[in-house]
Scaffold this active site. Sequence first.
Site, short mmCIF file in Angstrom:
data_model
loop_
_atom_site.label_atom_id
_atom_site.label_comp_id
_atom_site.label_asym_id
_atom_site.label_seq_id
_atom_site.Cartn_x
_atom_site.Cartn_y
_atom_site.Cartn_z
N ARG A 45 0.87 -1.18 0.00
CA ARG A 45 0.00 0.00 0.00
C ARG A 45 0.90 1.22 0.00
O ARG A 45 2.12 1.12 0.12
CB ARG A 45 -1.02 -0.02 1.16
CG ARG A 45 -0.66 -0.66 2.45
CD ARG A 45 0.44 0.00 3.22
NE ARG A 45 0.25 1.43 3.38
CZ ARG A 45 1.21 2.28 3.64
NH1 ARG A 45 2.47 1.87 3.78
NH2 ARG A 45 0.98 3.57 3.77
N GLY A 46 0.26 2.40 -0.11
CA GLY A 46 1.04 3.62 -0.27
C GLY A 46 1.09 3.94 -1.76
O GLY A 46 1.38 3.05 -2.58
N ALA A 47 0.80 5.20 -2.11
CA ALA A 47 0.58 5.55 -3.52
C ALA A 47 1.74 5.15 -4.44
O ALA A 47 1.53 4.44 -5.43
CB ALA A 47 0.28 7.04 -3.62
N ARG A 89 -7.59 -0.04 -6.73
CA ARG A 89 -7.80 1.04 -5.76
C ARG A 89 -7.95 2.35 -6.55
O ARG A 89 -7.13 2.64 -7.43
CB ARG A 89 -6.63 1.14 -4.76
CG ARG A 89 -6.48 -0.12 -3.90
CD ARG A 89 -5.54 0.10 -2.73
NE ARG A 89 -6.12 0.95 -1.72
CZ ARG A 89 -5.43 1.48 -0.70
NH1 ARG A 89 -4.13 1.25 -0.60
NH2 ARG A 89 -6.03 2.23 0.20
N GLN A 196 -1.65 2.37 9.96
CA GLN A 196 -0.36 2.48 9.24
C GLN A 196 0.67 3.24 10.07
O GLN A 196 1.87 2.99 9.96
CB GLN A 196 -0.56 3.22 7.90
CG GLN A 196 -1.31 2.45 6.84
CD GLN A 196 -2.80 2.76 6.86
OE1 GLN A 196 -3.37 3.09 7.89
NE2 GLN A 196 -3.45 2.63 5.72
N ASP A 237 -1.83 10.96 -1.94
CA ASP A 237 -2.28 9.95 -2.91
C ASP A 237 -2.64 10.57 -4.25
O ASP A 237 -2.52 9.93 -5.28
CB ASP A 237 -3.47 9.17 -2.34
CG ASP A 237 -2.98 8.22 -1.29
OD1 ASP A 237 -2.79 8.64 -0.14
OD2 ASP A 237 -2.72 7.05 -1.64
N ASN A 247 -5.15 12.45 0.87
CA ASN A 247 -4.22 11.58 1.61
C ASN A 247 -5.07 10.78 2.60
O ASN A 247 -6.30 10.93 2.67
CB ASN A 247 -3.15 12.41 2.31
CG ASN A 247 -2.02 11.55 2.87
OD1 ASN A 247 -1.50 10.68 2.17
ND2 ASN A 247 -1.67 11.73 4.13
N LYS A 248 -4.42 9.95 3.37
CA LYS A 248 -5.12 9.05 4.29
C LYS A 248 -6.16 9.78 5.13
O LYS A 248 -5.93 10.90 5.58
CB LYS A 248 -4.06 8.39 5.18
CG LYS A 248 -4.56 7.43 6.22
CD LYS A 248 -5.49 6.38 5.68
CE LYS A 248 -4.92 5.60 4.52
NZ LYS A 248 -5.97 4.80 3.81
O1 MRU Z 1 -4.40 3.25 2.23
P1 MRU Z 1 -2.92 3.44 2.10
O2 MRU Z 1 -2.15 2.86 3.22
O3 MRU Z 1 -2.42 3.02 0.75
O4 MRU Z 1 -2.75 5.02 2.17
C1 MRU Z 1 -1.45 5.55 2.14
C2 MRU Z 1 -1.41 7.01 2.30
O5 MRU Z 1 -2.40 7.68 2.43
C3 MRU Z 1 -0.05 7.64 2.16
O6 MRU Z 1 0.07 8.76 2.99
C4 MRU Z 1 0.17 8.08 0.70
O7 MRU Z 1 -0.11 7.02 -0.16
C5 MRU Z 1 1.54 8.56 0.46
S1 MRU Z 1 2.71 7.28 0.51
C6 MRU Z 1 4.22 7.89 0.09
#
Ligand code: MRU
Length: 346
Positions: A45-47, A89, A196, A237, A247-248
């Site tokens: 996970r993470g963009a 996603r 996270q 994201d 973002n999250k």
């Molecule tokens: O749902 P996730 O864990 O994929 O969400 C991740 C985030 O919101 C991060 O802050 C974002 O992707 C940046 S990662 C460098």
Amino acid sequence: MYKTIEWTDEGIVMIDQRVLPLEEKYVCLTHYQEVAAAIREMVIRGAPAIGVAAAMGVALGMKRLPPETPPAEVTGAFGRICGELAATRPTAVNLFWAIRRMQQKFDELTGEPLPAQQAGLIAEACRIHEEDIAANRRLGEYGRALFTADTTFLTHCNAGGLATGGYGTALGVIRAVHESGRKVAVFADETRPFLQGARLTAWELQQLNIPTTVITDNMAGHIMAQGKIDAVVVGADRIAANGDTANKIGTMMVAVLAATCQVPFYVAAPLSTVDFELAEGRGIPIEQRDPREVTHIRGLQLTPDGVSAANPAFDVTPHPYITAIITDRGVAFPPFNETLARLAGR
Ligand code: MRU
């Protein structure tokens, strides 16, 4: 040192982020459908990391085509694989950006024999991975220049090496400041419901010997009001052309609190996270995840039977709350619709 994701001859190897920090387990994926499932189920996970995973997933799916596959079927298979990976996603634009890069490479390789196409796509996916690590390092350097004194940061979610090809965006900035010899400390929001911050950010920062205090999300305002935080830095994201940032979930709350407490609020993301096709954040699709992630933790039920729960996975921070956006090509200050476009050479 752990590796978030790696292309190997056996398959795509990734660290299973669902079980960290209690277990450091790696999975080896040999079919693109497994990669799609891994993205959807948050093994990775993470963009930026899901962008790399999707690119490698495309390469993996194509690698499995038998050498005698007719060209029309090769094109059909490519479209099907990209479509399935794109449907995993919806919010992080890096996923679509990476698939578009693979599409461009596939178009360039039209007419080549299948083995050459397969090799070219594998090389492109690995290039996307390497470029992401390099972009994070550049971004970290630009961020470092903003913090020339000892700094206590607050961050939300995980935007570290685990969320990227390696090194990290928000944590990349924090790491770069730490590596420059400044004294750095971090408050990490737990980040309900997927945790996270508590699980992944705390784990990464511990490995880097950066002093870290985990707080529940509802403590952030109190800690900022006490004057304990010099700066907030978060990842992204998807960033609209005007700087509005998805973002999250919970990030917007932190941004509003930071403004109230006069704490600067920074977003750190590579320019590939900026979606110039969207003028403002209202158009960003917000992923709705299974409410069970809210009602349960590791199988333990928290809420009464049958109660409904909402689970939007992201929110959008309006650009007026953002002090600056730290990218791999420099730091953008408001007005973001001008400065981001300039950095991107548009
Ligand atoms: O749902 P996730 O864990 O994929 O969400 C991740 C985030 O919101 C991060 O802050 C974002 O992707 C940046 S990662 C460098």
